[in-house]
Write an enzyme that holds these catalytic residues in place. Sequence first.
Site, PDB file in Angstrom:
ATOM      1  N   ILE A  33       8.493   6.382  -5.688  1.00 19.29           N
ATOM      2  CA  ILE A  33       7.301   7.158  -5.377  1.00 19.29           C
ATOM      3  C   ILE A  33       7.642   8.608  -5.714  1.00 19.29           C
ATOM      4  CG2 ILE A  33       8.013   7.316  -2.937  1.00 19.29           C
ATOM      5  CD1 ILE A  33       5.089   7.574  -2.156  1.00 19.29           C
ATOM      6  N   SER A  34       6.811   9.248  -6.514  1.00 21.42           N
ATOM      7  CA  SER A  34       7.108  10.605  -6.986  1.00 21.42           C
ATOM      8  C   SER A  34       7.108  11.607  -5.838  1.00 21.42           C
ATOM      9  CB  SER A  34       6.078  11.048  -8.026  1.00 21.42           C
ATOM     10  OG  SER A  34       6.167  10.275  -9.195  1.00 21.42           O
TER      11      SER A  34
END
Length: 208
Positions: free
Chosen positions: A58-59
């Site tokens: 997840i960025s």
Amino acid sequence: MLSRSMKDLLTMLKQHGINDERLLEAMSKVPRELFIDEALSHKAYENTALPIGNGQTISQPYIVAKMTSLLELQATDSVLEIGTGSGYQTAVLANLVHHVSSVERIKILQWQAKRRFKHLDLHNISTRHGDGWEGWVSKGPFNAIIVTACATEVPQRLLMQLADGGRMIIPVGEQQQMLKFIRRLGNDFHYQSIEAVRFVPLIAGELA
């Protein structure tokens, strides 16, 4: 009522130059802890990328905000996302635009993301298990396309799915990755390099 952690995250984003109030409000509506493993929930509001399994991440919130802001989104827009992943970026987009079409090549991630969207009562999202390099022709053309994995080159099939005036944001490169902004004007495509980034690779053809 926003939590202290969410308030701190929004403050950090403002300090990093994210000042779009619509975007900040959209991010405030998406609890990041829902999109990560419970064991990592204490890191949910840190400005860091986190593993979500299957070799994916997840960025970091800043990159989510930066990429979203570059797309100049309007409430009436139709957006294509390549790489649903956890669904966090998708959920932020869904709070900003009319409809999001999201393609994910890893079936379990698509399934988990769909459950999260239902939990958050987000009904303007379509998801598909497929090859991101192909896009989603039948849902296009799109006002904006966001690619959340790094391609070795800009996929021509995605460019062709941009509406006239449409915008794309995509990480491109191999050893060195660069975030690229592309705007379509008629049959011309205008490219701009934004900043160096680090994303997982956009893998073609191999569905999992």
